[in-house]
Design an enzyme around this catalytic site. Structure first.
Site, PDB file in Angstrom:
ATOM      1  N   GLU A  70      11.762   0.272 -12.690  1.00  0.00           N
ATOM      2  CA  GLU A  70      12.963   0.303 -13.435  1.00  0.00           C
ATOM      3  C   GLU A  70      13.105   1.702 -14.187  1.00  0.00           C
ATOM      4  O   GLU A  70      13.261   1.524 -15.468  1.00  0.00           O
ATOM      5  CB  GLU A  70      12.998  -0.802 -14.528  1.00  0.00           C
ATOM      6  CG  GLU A  70      12.851  -2.337 -13.637  1.00  0.00           C
ATOM      7  CD  GLU A  70      13.316  -3.523 -14.407  1.00  0.00           C
ATOM      8  OE1 GLU A  70      13.537  -3.273 -15.726  1.00  0.00           O
ATOM      9  OE2 GLU A  70      13.239  -4.658 -13.881  1.00  0.00           O
TER      10      GLU A  70
ATOM     11  N   TYR B  60      17.393 -10.764 -11.649  1.00  0.00           N
ATOM     12  CA  TYR B  60      16.979 -11.945 -12.152  1.00  0.00           C
ATOM     13  C   TYR B  60      18.152 -13.126 -12.585  1.00  0.00           C
ATOM     14  O   TYR B  60      19.179 -12.764 -12.667  1.00  0.00           O
ATOM     15  CB  TYR B  60      16.416 -11.855 -13.603  1.00  0.00           C
ATOM     16  CG  TYR B  60      14.972 -11.273 -13.349  1.00  0.00           C
ATOM     17  CD1 TYR B  60      13.553 -12.217 -13.238  1.00  0.00           C
ATOM     18  CD2 TYR B  60      14.732  -9.914 -13.783  1.00  0.00           C
ATOM     19  CE1 TYR B  60      12.549 -11.589 -13.057  1.00  0.00           C
ATOM     20  CE2 TYR B  60      13.404  -9.287 -13.419  1.00  0.00           C
ATOM     21  CZ  TYR B  60      12.411  -9.994 -13.404  1.00  0.00           C
ATOM     22  OH  TYR B  60      11.237  -9.564 -13.127  1.00  0.00           O
TER      23      TYR B  60
ATOM     24  N   GLU C 269       1.728  -8.813 -13.271  1.00  0.00           N
ATOM     25  CA  GLU C 269       1.843  -7.916 -14.382  1.00  0.00           C
ATOM     26  C   GLU C 269       0.887  -8.140 -15.600  1.00  0.00           C
ATOM     27  O   GLU C 269       0.482  -9.287 -15.661  1.00  0.00           O
ATOM     28  CB  GLU C 269       3.398  -7.761 -14.995  1.00  0.00           C
ATOM     29  CG  GLU C 269       3.368  -6.584 -15.968  1.00  0.00           C
ATOM     30  CD  GLU C 269       4.987  -6.269 -16.242  1.00  0.00           C
ATOM     31  OE1 GLU C 269       5.838  -6.929 -15.817  1.00  0.00           O
ATOM     32  OE2 GLU C 269       5.435  -5.377 -16.950  1.00  0.00           O
TER      33      GLU C 269
ATOM     34  N   GLN D 110       6.857 -14.243 -11.929  1.00  0.00           N
ATOM     35  CA  GLN D 110       5.886 -13.787 -11.680  1.00  0.00           C
ATOM     36  C   GLN D 110       4.594 -14.807 -11.121  1.00  0.00           C
ATOM     37  O   GLN D 110       4.919 -15.867 -11.517  1.00  0.00           O
ATOM     38  CB  GLN D 110       5.279 -12.701 -12.879  1.00  0.00           C
ATOM     39  CG  GLN D 110       5.987 -11.546 -13.229  1.00  0.00           C
ATOM     40  CD  GLN D 110       5.589 -10.762 -13.890  1.00  0.00           C
ATOM     41  OE1 GLN D 110       4.240 -10.654 -14.425  1.00  0.00           O
ATOM     42  NE2 GLN D 110       6.395  -9.647 -14.808  1.00  0.00           N
TER      43      GLN D 110
ATOM     44  N   GLU E 246      11.698  -7.961  -7.709  1.00  0.00           N
ATOM     45  CA  GLU E 246      11.416  -8.555  -8.878  1.00  0.00           C
ATOM     46  C   GLU E 246      12.749  -9.553  -8.749  1.00  0.00           C
ATOM     47  O   GLU E 246      13.798  -9.129  -8.754  1.00  0.00           O
ATOM     48  CB  GLU E 246      11.702  -7.901 -10.182  1.00  0.00           C
ATOM     49  CG  GLU E 246      10.303  -7.196 -10.502  1.00  0.00           C
ATOM     50  CD  GLU E 246      10.224  -6.612 -12.045  1.00  0.00           C
ATOM     51  OE1 GLU E 246      10.885  -7.244 -12.559  1.00  0.00           O
ATOM     52  OE2 GLU E 246       9.566  -5.555 -12.019  1.00  0.00           O
TER      53      GLU E 246
HETATM   54  O1  AHR Z   1       9.001  -9.386 -15.081  1.00  0.00           O
HETATM   55  C1  AHR Z   1       9.142  -9.074 -16.338  1.00  0.00           C
HETATM   56  C2  AHR Z   1       9.636  -7.661 -16.457  1.00  0.00           C
HETATM   57  O2  AHR Z   1      11.190  -7.585 -16.030  1.00  0.00           O
HETATM   58  C3  AHR Z   1       9.315  -6.414 -15.713  1.00  0.00           C
HETATM   59  O3  AHR Z   1       8.142  -5.865 -16.443  1.00  0.00           O
HETATM   60  C4  AHR Z   1      10.294  -5.542 -15.584  1.00  0.00           C
HETATM   61  O4  AHR Z   1      10.282  -4.731 -14.552  1.00  0.00           O
HETATM   62  C5  AHR Z   1      11.607  -6.376 -15.673  1.00  0.00           C
HETATM   63  O5  AHR Z   1      12.621  -5.941 -16.419  1.00  0.00           O
END
Ligand code: AHR
Length: 493
Positions: free
Chosen positions: A175, A242, A27, A348, A299
């Site tokens: 998102e 996450y 990103e 990432q 993600e």
């Molecule tokens: O990976 C960081 C951020 O996490 C991304 O930009 C977003 O899609 C998510 O909330």
């Protein structure tokens, strides 16, 4: 030492493990693109058309099959036309999501496609639904993939690219329940229907469209989306989940210098990935019993407090053996659901969140997570086989999780088994029964204390090594897993 039994049905090949499960995400965030991947042609750091040679080489060695770009939240404020044409005339913008820094758009579509060519991976473009227009997305697809006579094709040619690029993966927003527009599922589903309609297949190029799926365990989003979009989605829906060790976004815990409690909480939290996936698949099955629609976990990874002294908007964090265990657990989960998981992208790739590569000026290091991806490479495009392990649930001073994680696959007469032991103190011996005899094996191990990591001064503290803790006799193998270890074994006939 704890003994547990593992049964592997090597002769019964199941679903193909899509190589895209080993995907990554880049990103316009902090030092991921700029300085991490792209330094520009005039940099003293060795580069090819601006891409760091050391980073590209490392990515190739690890085997990146697909790379997602330009975001993330950034994608829904990205206007692709600002990133084409002569660099000196590219429009500058504020990166409002990530630190409010100036984005000079010097890395745009041509640069991203060049990066994917240099790595040898599929591009995965995330289109702007939140603040873009249907026309803008439609024209981006035309610009990248059309070989016809058209305004966008001509523009691309004028910008120096004669041939269209191949583009398979297209995300329709990111998102959109959050940074991508705070939409309701009903509103997003209608947006999806409209946007996707104008993203055309030009010539031989066939798009595989990914709709914005749920946030973690939000099955209500999945349910509404599937009810409104099936069978319109000729691709997948995404899932973002996450691992936040404390479960609290306001204080997620540090990336290094953590205690055993936080380590154990991290493993417990990351193991939620499997029930989350299964819950969404169950909802999807109700609407799509023939399994035409896939799930793309585009993600995932650990999200900690940023390193002290770094820009809070840059999400820079170190990476330890704890992250290696997290990577192993998640990749084994994705493999085991290979029949439905079409892609996964760790967040990432460089310098942001659970990165495989970190850079500092001209220096670069490979993180423990990097070595897990490298060790797991043989799973890519192999056939999943069943690996049934006796229960290894364990109570770690009140924090319970499954200690040992496993998956197995077969390719070209090689059985490939990947295991990890998350337990901080106990070793396991895995008494393995195979349904076919194997004559030889090659094993590798990544192990260390929970906080071990590589630094720019000591980049080789943690890396994978040949391993002799495996004994094989025909259809039986004994595999020793030390505490905090990832072990891979390639059994050959
Ligand atoms: O990976 C960081 C951020 O996490 C991304 O930009 C977003 O899609 C998510 O909330």
């Amino acid at each position: 030492m704890i003994n547990k039994k593992l049964t592997v049905k090597a002769s019964q090949k199941g679903a193909k493990i899509n190589k895209e499960i080993y995907g990554h995400f880049s990103e316009h965030l902090g030092r991921c693109i700029y300085n991490g991947i792209y330094v520009g042609e005039d940099s003293d750091i060795p580069n090819t058309r601006g891409m760091r040679n050391d980073v590209v080489e490392a990515m190739k060695e690890m085997g990146i099959p697909v790379l997602r770009w330009p975001g993330g939240c950034f994608a829904d404020e990205y206007h692709w036309m600002n990133g084409i044409g002569p660099k000196e005339s590219r429009v500058k913008m504020i990166n409002t999501n990530w630190g409010g820094v100036t984005e000079d758009n010097s890395f745009g579509t041509h640069e991203f496609m060049d990066l994917c060519d240099q790595i040898g991976c599929e591009p995965y473009i995330s289109g702007n639904v939140g603040s873009g227009t249907v026309r803008e997305m439609s024209e981006w697809i035309e610009y990248m993939t059309s070989d016809n006579v058209s305004p966008m094709t001509d523009l691309r040619k004028r910008n120096g690219r004669e041939k269209p690029w191949h583009l398979k993966y297209l995300g329709i927003g990111n998102e959109n329940w959050g940074c991508g527009g705070f939409m309701t599922p009903e509103y997003y589903a209608n947006q999806y229907r409209q946007f996707q309609q104008f993203c055309k297949n030009y010539g031989d190029n066939k798009l595989y469209k990914v709709a914005c799926g749920p946030n973690g365990g939000d099955t209500a989003w999945t349910d509404k989306l599937m009810s409104m979009l099936n069978p319109m989605i000729a691709g997948a829906i995404s899932l973002h989940f996450y691992t936040v060790p404390t479960g609290k976004w306001e204080d997620k815990g540090p990336a290094t210098g953590f205690d055993e409690k936080l380590y154990n909480e991290t493993i417990r939290e990351t193991q939620k990935m499997e029930p989350i996936i299964m819950d969404h698949l169950a909802v999807m099955d109700r609407h799509d019993p023939d399994h035409k629609i896939g799930l793309a976990v585009d993600e995932w990874g650990c999200w900690y407090n940023v390193e002290e002294g770094t820009n809070p908007g840059f999400l820079y964090q170190q990476n330890t053996m704890r992250d290696a265990i997290v990577a192993s657990v998640n990749l084994n989960i994705f493999n085991r659901h290979a029949d439905r998981i079409v892609m996964a992208n760790i967040a990432q790739v460089v310098n942001v969140l659970q990165s495989v590569i970190l850079t500092e000026g001209s220096k670069m290091l490979k993180t423990p997570t990097y070595y897990v991806f490298k060790m797991y490479k043989p799973h890519q495009e192999a056939a999943l086989v069943e690996a049934m392990l006796e229960d290894t649930a364990f109570d770690h001073d009140g924090i319970s999780y499954t200690d040992v994680s496993v998956s197995a696959s077969v390719k070209d007469d090689t059985l490939f088994v990947t295991l990890s032991n998350a337990n901080l103190k106990e070793s396991y011996t895995i008494d393995t029964v195979l349904d076919e005899a194997f004559g030889s094996y090659e094993a590798r191990i990544l192990t260390g204390a929970m906080g071990d990591h590589n630094t720019f001064d000591q980049p080789d503290n943690v890396f994978d090594k040949a391993y002799d803790g495996v004994k094989l006799s025909g259809k039986e193998a004994s595999i020793v897993l030390p505490p905090v270890s990832v072990v891979t074994i390639a059994f050959k006939k």
